[in-house]
Design a protein around this motif. Structure first.
Motif, mmCIF file in Angstrom:
data_model
loop_
_atom_site.group_PDB
_atom_site.id
_atom_site.type_symbol
_atom_site.label_atom_id
_atom_site.label_comp_id
_atom_site.label_asym_id
_atom_site.label_seq_id
_atom_site.Cartn_x
_atom_site.Cartn_y
_atom_site.Cartn_z
ATOM 1 N N TYR A 146 11.880 4.650 15.994
ATOM 2 C CA TYR A 146 10.533 4.929 15.483
ATOM 3 C C TYR A 146 10.689 5.044 13.971
ATOM 4 N N GLY A 160 0.719 5.191 0.744
ATOM 5 C CA GLY A 160 -0.085 6.316 1.204
ATOM 6 C C GLY A 160 0.326 7.545 0.415
ATOM 7 N N ILE A 195 2.801 10.344 15.983
ATOM 8 C CA ILE A 195 3.037 11.096 17.224
ATOM 9 C C ILE A 195 3.343 12.555 16.956
ATOM 10 N N SER A 216 -0.032 2.909 10.470
ATOM 11 C CA SER A 216 0.856 1.758 10.342
ATOM 12 C C SER A 216 2.136 1.962 11.140
ATOM 13 N N ASN A 217 2.416 3.226 11.474
ATOM 14 C CA ASN A 217 3.621 3.518 12.256
ATOM 15 C C ASN A 217 3.310 3.843 13.717
ATOM 16 N N GLN A 258 9.785 1.897 2.309
ATOM 17 C CA GLN A 258 8.801 1.043 2.989
ATOM 18 C C GLN A 258 7.497 0.897 2.225
ATOM 19 N N THR A 304 -0.935 10.110 4.968
ATOM 20 C CA THR A 304 -2.248 9.463 4.942
ATOM 21 C C THR A 304 -2.569 8.793 6.286
ATOM 22 N N HIS A 331 9.712 -3.167 4.015
ATOM 23 C CA HIS A 331 10.386 -3.154 5.327
ATOM 24 C C HIS A 331 11.440 -4.257 5.424
ATOM 25 N N ILE A 378 -5.165 -1.003 5.456
ATOM 26 C CA ILE A 378 -6.254 -0.267 6.115
ATOM 27 C C ILE A 378 -7.040 0.476 5.030
ATOM 28 N N ASP A 391 3.247 16.053 13.182
ATOM 29 C CA ASP A 391 3.616 17.465 12.986
ATOM 30 C C ASP A 391 3.259 17.962 11.589
ATOM 31 N N ALA A 418 0.872 -1.174 0.000
ATOM 32 C CA ALA A 418 0.000 0.000 0.000
ATOM 33 C C ALA A 418 0.907 1.221 0.000
ATOM 34 N N GLY A 476 3.541 8.210 0.212
ATOM 35 C CA GLY A 476 4.940 7.929 -0.130
ATOM 36 C C GLY A 476 5.931 8.736 0.691
ATOM 37 N N HIS A 477 5.607 9.009 1.947
ATOM 38 C CA HIS A 477 6.519 9.801 2.770
ATOM 39 C C HIS A 477 7.379 8.942 3.682
ATOM 40 N N SER A 478 7.542 7.704 3.272
ATOM 41 C CA SER A 478 8.482 6.825 3.957
ATOM 42 C C SER A 478 9.900 7.292 3.671
HETATM 43 P P1 FAD Z 1 3.695 5.679 3.151
HETATM 44 O O1 FAD Z 1 5.064 6.157 3.285
HETATM 45 O O2 FAD Z 1 3.117 5.663 1.798
HETATM 46 O O3 FAD Z 1 3.570 4.230 3.817
HETATM 47 C C1 FAD Z 1 4.160 3.929 5.064
HETATM 48 C C2 FAD Z 1 4.049 2.441 5.384
HETATM 49 O O4 FAD Z 1 2.704 2.142 5.667
HETATM 50 C C3 FAD Z 1 4.433 1.524 4.235
HETATM 51 O O5 FAD Z 1 4.947 0.330 4.746
HETATM 52 C C4 FAD Z 1 3.122 1.283 3.542
HETATM 53 O O6 FAD Z 1 3.127 0.067 2.819
HETATM 54 C C5 FAD Z 1 2.176 1.263 4.704
HETATM 55 N N1 FAD Z 1 0.849 1.769 4.364
HETATM 56 C C6 FAD Z 1 0.527 2.912 3.721
HETATM 57 N N2 FAD Z 1 -0.818 3.028 3.641
HETATM 58 C C7 FAD Z 1 -1.319 1.948 4.258
HETATM 59 C C8 FAD Z 1 -2.631 1.485 4.523
HETATM 60 N N3 FAD Z 1 -3.704 2.172 4.126
HETATM 61 N N4 FAD Z 1 -2.775 0.323 5.186
HETATM 62 C C9 FAD Z 1 -1.723 -0.404 5.604
HETATM 63 N N5 FAD Z 1 -0.463 -0.005 5.382
HETATM 64 C C10 FAD Z 1 -0.266 1.145 4.719
HETATM 65 N N6 FAD Z 1 5.405 10.696 11.812
HETATM 66 C C11 FAD Z 1 4.954 10.922 13.051
HETATM 67 O O7 FAD Z 1 4.524 10.015 13.736
HETATM 68 N N7 FAD Z 1 4.962 12.191 13.572
HETATM 69 C C12 FAD Z 1 5.371 13.263 12.855
HETATM 70 O O8 FAD Z 1 5.337 14.380 13.349
HETATM 71 C C13 FAD Z 1 5.826 13.053 11.544
HETATM 72 N N8 FAD Z 1 6.217 14.085 10.781
HETATM 73 C C14 FAD Z 1 6.617 13.862 9.506
HETATM 74 C C15 FAD Z 1 6.974 14.942 8.706
HETATM 75 C C16 FAD Z 1 7.368 14.760 7.402
HETATM 76 C C17 FAD Z 1 7.749 15.942 6.557
HETATM 77 C C18 FAD Z 1 7.444 13.437 6.873
HETATM 78 C C19 FAD Z 1 7.913 13.201 5.496
HETATM 79 C C20 FAD Z 1 7.094 12.351 7.665
HETATM 80 C C21 FAD Z 1 6.682 12.554 8.987
HETATM 81 N N9 FAD Z 1 6.309 11.495 9.808
HETATM 82 C C22 FAD Z 1 5.848 11.728 11.057
HETATM 83 C C23 FAD Z 1 6.488 10.104 9.372
HETATM 84 C C24 FAD Z 1 5.255 9.535 8.725
HETATM 85 O O9 FAD Z 1 4.307 9.163 9.689
HETATM 86 C C25 FAD Z 1 5.663 8.297 7.957
HETATM 87 O O10 FAD Z 1 6.646 8.652 7.020
HETATM 88 C C26 FAD Z 1 4.507 7.666 7.243
HETATM 89 O O11 FAD Z 1 4.984 6.462 6.686
HETATM 90 C C27 FAD Z 1 4.059 8.560 6.154
HETATM 91 O O12 FAD Z 1 2.807 8.231 5.742
HETATM 92 P P2 FAD Z 1 2.420 8.032 4.215
HETATM 93 O O13 FAD Z 1 0.984 8.231 4.212
HETATM 94 O O14 FAD Z 1 3.212 8.818 3.273
HETATM 95 O O15 FAD Z 1 2.755 6.480 4.121
#
Ligand code: FAD
Length: 526
Positions: free
Chosen positions: A481, A96, A179, A175-176, A104, A169, A519, A230, A164, A94, A98-100
């Motif tokens: 984390y 979201g 916080i 999934s993480n 990941q 998404t 991962h 999810i 923050d 999945a 793409g902010h991994s």
């Molecule tokens: P993605 O990077 O696309 O996916 C993350 C992981 O979840 C992957 O393994 C993916 O396969 C899986 N995934 C995605 N969608 C789903 C779904 N619907 N169901 C099951 N699995 C799924 N995190 C914090 O906790 N606190 C912060 O303050 C914080 N600040 C951030 C600020 C920035 C600028 C950035 C880039 C990241 C920050 N993050 C923070 C980290 C962020 O929570 C993670 O990078 C998270 O993975 C990003 O979400 P995404 O939607 O881009 O997920």
């Protein structure tokens, strides 16, 4: 054709040649998915986007991207991959927003599900009112938190716990863990979810909660996408404020800074948001790329001289509703809280901002960095949880000698109090040190592409490793984390006593290890 050429690569490494039936499929690879009756569609061409993420360091190209228009599109696809059996070798990730940071949400030669296309389904954004804790919103797993906020604000409500940055998404942060400065009180975002709808690694659509399919519910929360995708989340809401007093004060003494943070997170009546950051050897004391803090008294702020000292900035916020709350009462509450703190008295900086602007503060900075071409650079981030009892020791070594300046990016540091959280956090997949008070410390570096100096990727990665090596040698007992490891041994070490449960959950919900391969925790079963 990419779908199956990718499989052949895998088979070369891990398994014997495919049987005749498989070879037959290879001659017309898309046929395997073209038979599915989908509301959305597969894309086999424009897949490069799905091979990138915010970290800008890992690039694994998928064979196909699914743009689902319904939950059943995702279920049918995963089910099909599952039923194709071990020999297909396909994985599904999945994606979201793409902010991994280290690939990941990528699937090397597999299928990436573009979760954001699911947000267009008509049932999204379902709000329920009701008193007490009954208020919630049902949102798609691919919804951005900023859109959840904008939607709920229309009803005077908002989620309680945040990240923050809101252009992430719901499925990605759940999934993480999710916080931010509200977690000391409300727990991470995974502590504020009432129900999930999940597509498991067998392609089953399951609704789960604390009371219904609880094992799956807790597996998925903080589960790094390993147990299911999810597709919908029910998020708890509270009445939303509309304004925020945003305050920064400085310390030169770490123990005073941490004592004050721990004092504030222990109070029943405290600030609504508590974070902090470290400033080492740099100018621009109050600001950093993550926020747009404009103190009411910029002259005073610019006059503060740090003499190159390491400083610790406590950042707090008090929410209020300008229609109902009396400004004087709010000020008195703030004064009461500040009067017990031990910051450098000339360093009290206050800003007043709308609630939406406060929560969306990092996006303002993102726009500025994008304009300068500084957003899409490598991001070698290191995010940690440190046990409270070891925080002084960690800070004195890491901020005293390993990290010599903080100009590569902000270094966040804030305390959390697990004893205030819902006890069910222990049943989730999130891994945190086993002490009530823990610190979140994040080194949020940006690397200058192709630089070989202190602002380059190699230097920053080596510094991150030094922090980890020091901590491991000194027995700090930290947990990563947004964890990243390259061997299963290291993953076992990360999960510690939770590993056995994690593994068992994997064999129950995703027995072929189809999901979230980025991962590199489990190998796809062949
Ligand atoms: P993605 O990077 O696309 O996916 C993350 C992981 O979840 C992957 O393994 C993916 O396969 C899986 N995934 C995605 N969608 C789903 C779904 N619907 N169901 C099951 N699995 C799924 N995190 C914090 O906790 N606190 C912060 O303050 C914080 N600040 C951030 C600020 C920035 C600028 C950035 C880039 C990241 C920050 N993050 C923070 C980290 C962020 O929570 C993670 O990078 C998270 O993975 C990003 O979400 P995404 O939607 O881009 O997920």
């Amino acid at each position: 054709s990419k779908l199956f050429s990718a499989n052949q690569n895998h088979q070369k490494i891990f398994s014997p040649p495919p049987p005749p039936q498989q070879q037959q499929q290879d001659s017309n690879p898309h046929a395997a998915f073209d038979t599915l009756d989908l509301d959305g569609h597969f894309s086999y061409q424009n897949t490069a986007h799905a091979a990138r993420d915010f970290g800008n360091r890992f690039f694994f190209r998928p064979a196909a991207v699914l743009h689902p228009s319904s939950v059943s599109d995702i279920a049918a696809t995963v089910k099909h991959v599952y039923e194709m059996g071990p020999l297909s070798g396909l994985t599904v990730a999945a994606r979201g927003h793409g902010h991994s940071l280290q690939g990941q949400s990528q699937a090397d030669g597999g299928i990436v599900v573009n979760m954001e296309s699911l947000t267009r389904r008509p049932s999204q954004g379902h709000l329920r009112g009701g008193g007490g804790g009954g208020r919630y919103v049902d949102v798609s797993g691919g919804e951005l938190w900023i859109d959840v906020l904008k939607e709920t604000l229309k009803h005077g409500l908002a989620p309680k716990s945040w990240t923050d940055y809101l252009h992430l998404t719901v499925g990605g942060t759940l999934s993480n863990g999710g916080i931010s400065g509200q977690a000391f009180r409300h727990g991470p975002q995974i502590n504020n979810v009432q129900q999930l709808e999940v597509v498991t690694g067998k392609g089953e659509v399951v609704t789960c909660s604390e009371k219904q399919n609880a094992e799956l519910f807790f597996s998925v929360l903080g589960g790094l996408g390993q147990f299911g995708i999810i597709t919908r989340a029910r998020i708890s809401l509270e009445p939303a404020p509309n304004m925020v007093r945003w305050i920064r004060v400085l310390y030169s003494d770490f123990s005073k800074f941490s004592t004050d943070q721990e004092h504030l997170i222990s109070l029943d009546e405290s600030f609504d948001y508590i974070e902090g950051f470290v400033i080492i050897n740099r100018t621009g004391l109050l600001n950093n790329w993550r926020s747009s803090f404009h103190p009411k008294d910029p002259v005073q702020a610019s006059q503060f001289v740090s003499d190159g000292k390491t400083l610790y900035c406590l950042e707090v916020a008090k929410y209020y509703n300008s229609h109902h709350d009396d400004a004087e009462t709010i000020d008195m509450q703030i004064q009461g809280l500040l009067s017990k703190l031990h910051f450098i008295t000339s360093t009290l900086f206050v800003s007043e901002v709308p609630y939406l602007g406060f929560l969306d503060r990092v996006h303002v900075a993102e726009m500025k960095l994008r304009e300068q071409g500084l957003w899409e650079v490598p991001h070698p981030w290191l995010c940690l949880f440190i046990p409270g009892s070891k925080m002084d020791q960690f800070a004195s070594q890491v901020f005293g000698s390993i990290v010599t300046d903080s100009s590569n990016g902000p270094i966040l540091i804030y305390a959390l109090n697990q004893s205030r959280w819902n006890n069910n956090i222990k049943r989730t997949s999130l891994v945190i040190p086993r002490e009530d008070v823990i610190y979140h410390v994040s080194f949020l570096a940006s690397a200058v592409p192709s630089s070989t100096g202190k602002d380059g990727l190699d230097y920053i990665l080596a510094r991150n490793q030094q922090i980890l090596d020091y901590s491991s040698g000194a027995g700090i007992g930290l947990k990563q984390y947004l964890p990243h490891y390259t061997t299963q041994e290291d993953w076992k070490g990360h999960f510690g006593p939770k590993w056995e449960v994690f593994q068992k959950r994997k064999s129950t919900y995703d027995p072929l290890a189809i999901l979230a391969p980025g991962h590199r925790i489990f190998k796809r079963q062949y």
